[in-house]
Design a protein around this motif. Structure first.
Motif: not given
Length: 156
Positions: A68, A70, A117-119, A121-122, A140-142
């Motif tokens: 990922i 971001a 992963d997105l988690e 990033y969060e 944020t853009s991915f």
């Protein structure tokens, strides 16, 4: 060291090293048409002048479990020097941030953040980025797909 004026031979050295950072001095000398000693001396001068900042392996981020990318655009509350300095120092400590630019325009900073992963990033947002004093907003853009990535500068 003062700025070094680079000539055509230096440009050839830089181009060859950008293409293959593991090339030996003898191979480099042969490639650019110079003997080994003057070639090694020129490389050393380019390093001392800070033109060549270092050597590194280019790693495939997906193959090491970090697929990922971001891109976070940061707007600061104020563009005061102390706030910008504090932000820059914090970002420099975070390994997830692989690129950071102070920008012109609507946003103050653009960060490329690499995570598994997105988690993750969060978690990065919650534990680090949103806790910084002076940050007014984060967009944020991915990246869906990497079309081009290069460390090779267009030195001609």
């Amino acid at each position: 060291m003062p700025n070094l004026e680079i000539d055509e031979i230096d440009r050839k050295i830089i181009a060859a090293l950008q293409s293959d950072g593991k090339i030996t001095v003898n191979e480099l000398a042969e490639t650019i048409g110079l003997s080994a000693s003057p070639c090694a001396r020129r490389v050393r001068l380019l390093e001392q002048a800070g033109i060549i900042k270092g050597y590194a392996a280019i790693i495939d981020q997906k193959k090491v479990g970090l697929p990922i990318s971001a891109f976070a655009s940061i707007k600061m509350e104020r563009q005061r020097e102390d706030a910008l300095e504090r932000f820059s120092k914090a970002v420099a400590r975070w390994p997830e941030v692989v690129d950071c630019y102070l920008m012109t325009g609507q946003r103050d900073y653009l960060l490329r953040i690499v995570v598994k992963d997105l988690e993750a990033y969060e978690q990065f947002l919650a534990d680090k980025l949103t806790r910084l004093d002076g940050v007014a907003s984060i967009e944020t853009s991915f990246a869906l797909k990497q079309v081009k990535r290069s460390e090779v500068l267009p030195i001609t």
